[in-house]
Write a protein that holds these residues in place. Structure first.
Motif, PDB file in Angstrom:
ATOM      1  N   GLU A 118       0.851  -1.439   0.444  1.00 16.22           N
ATOM      2  CA  GLU A 118      -0.426  -0.284   0.446  1.00 16.22           C
ATOM      3  C   GLU A 118       0.524   1.506  -0.223  1.00 16.22           C
ATOM      4  N   LEU A 119       1.073   1.318  -0.920  1.00 16.59           N
ATOM      5  CA  LEU A 119       1.727   3.178  -1.486  1.00 16.59           C
ATOM      6  C   LEU A 119       2.157   3.975  -0.429  1.00 16.59           C
ATOM      7  N   SER A 123      -2.358   9.654   2.909  1.00 17.82           N
ATOM      8  CA  SER A 123      -1.784  11.137   1.781  1.00 17.82           C
ATOM      9  C   SER A 123      -2.334  11.816   1.731  1.00 17.82           C
ATOM     10  N   TYR A 139      -1.445  13.930  -7.226  1.00 16.64           N
ATOM     11  CA  TYR A 139      -1.394  12.856  -6.682  1.00 16.64           C
ATOM     12  C   TYR A 139      -0.879  11.098  -7.948  1.00 16.64           C
ATOM     13  N   CYS A 140      -1.516  10.957  -8.567  1.00 17.43           N
ATOM     14  CA  CYS A 140      -1.087  10.279  -9.704  1.00 17.43           C
ATOM     15  C   CYS A 140      -0.113  10.559 -10.311  1.00 17.43           C
ATOM     16  N   LEU A 143       2.761   8.869  -7.818  1.00 18.67           N
ATOM     17  CA  LEU A 143       2.613   8.264  -7.512  1.00 18.67           C
ATOM     18  C   LEU A 143       2.467   7.108  -8.502  1.00 18.67           C
ATOM     19  N   THR A 144       2.041   7.222  -9.488  1.00 19.13           N
ATOM     20  CA  THR A 144       2.535   6.339 -10.716  1.00 19.13           C
ATOM     21  C   THR A 144       3.633   6.273 -11.911  1.00 19.13           C
ATOM     22  N   ALA A 147       4.299   2.855  -8.667  1.00 22.53           N
ATOM     23  CA  ALA A 147       3.838   2.010  -9.442  1.00 22.53           C
ATOM     24  C   ALA A 147       4.772   1.373 -10.047  1.00 22.53           C
ATOM     25  N   VAL A 161      -3.169   1.423  -3.470  1.00 22.83           N
ATOM     26  CA  VAL A 161      -3.385   3.307  -3.469  1.00 22.83           C
ATOM     27  C   VAL A 161      -4.698   3.664  -2.852  1.00 22.83           C
ATOM     28  N   ASN A 162      -4.422   4.561  -2.148  1.00 27.35           N
ATOM     29  CA  ASN A 162      -6.025   5.235  -1.092  1.00 27.35           C
ATOM     30  C   ASN A 162      -6.728   6.505  -2.457  1.00 27.35           C
ATOM     31  N   MET A 172      -5.196   5.372 -11.920  1.00 27.31           N
ATOM     32  CA  MET A 172      -4.581   4.743 -10.534  1.00 27.31           C
ATOM     33  C   MET A 172      -4.543   2.734 -10.930  1.00 27.31           C
ATOM     34  N   CYS A 177      -3.151  -0.512 -10.664  1.00 30.34           N
ATOM     35  CA  CYS A 177      -3.310  -0.538  -9.266  1.00 30.34           C
ATOM     36  C   CYS A 177      -4.773  -0.586  -8.275  1.00 30.34           C
TER      37      CYS A 177
END
Length: 181
Positions: A118-119, A123, A139-140, A143-144, A147, A161-162, A172, A177
């Motif tokens: 879970e990244l 957040s 955010y994306c 995090l992309t 991942a 991802v949350n 995501m 994800c």
């Protein structure tokens, strides 16, 4: 300090549970004075946790809540505010990505059914007043690549991802994800 113990993982298994969400902060893995220096004793504790999960057939979902170098936050608000440094402090952001890559490589041989990532739980992004679309984009965008980097080491790794303030980062999901709300 020890954050996980074998007896708890064994207890879960003996009582019919087959998964544990292990909440962990990257601040524990870093030297608070040098985020480029990994605390090996802390890393070995994660190794133990994953080994116990394998031993007792308990899937470990490693859930990261904090960032490298941030120790001693006294309130939940301070911790949350610190987490947004991933997005607005290039040094912290790069270290966060490096830590994930290190863990991804280290645990690439662990079966996907035994370990997931879970990244970034809890957040936060730096600009609460921006349009939600802008915050989701930030955010994306951040995090992309993390991942994708994890999938370079193991293409079937479950990456979670949350939501971002109850907003779903659907972009995501489009890359593979799992989404958590």
């Amino acid at each position: 300090a020890k954050y996980f113990c074998e007896d708890k993982i064994r207890y879960l298994s003996e009582n019919g549970f087959n998964c544990v969400r292990a909440v962990y902060s990257f601040c524990f893995l870093s030297n608070p004075n040098d985020i480029n220096q990994i605390n090996i004793a802390e890393l070995e504790q994660l190794d133990e946790l994953i080994t116990w999960g394998l031993k007792y057939n308990v899937h470990v979902m490693l859930s990261i809540t904090g960032i490298p170098g941030v120790w001693g936050m006294t309130t939940e608000e301070e911790n949350l505010n610190a987490n947004n440094a991933v997005f607005n402090d290039p040094v912290i952001g790069e270290a966060f990505a490096r830590y994930w890559k290190m863990l991804s490589r280290r645990y690439a041989g662990i079966p996907n059914g035994a370990l997931s990532f879970e990244l970034m739980a809890e957040s936060d992004v730096p600009n609460h007043d921006a349009e939600i679309d802008e915050n989701l984009r930030l955010y994306c965008d951040y995090l992309t690549p993390i991942a994708k980097s994890i999938w370079e080491d193991r293409d079937d790794r479950i990456v979670i991802v949350n939501d971002l303030w109850k907003n779903v980062p659907e972009r995501m999901a489009e890359i593979g994800c799992c989404l958590s709300l």
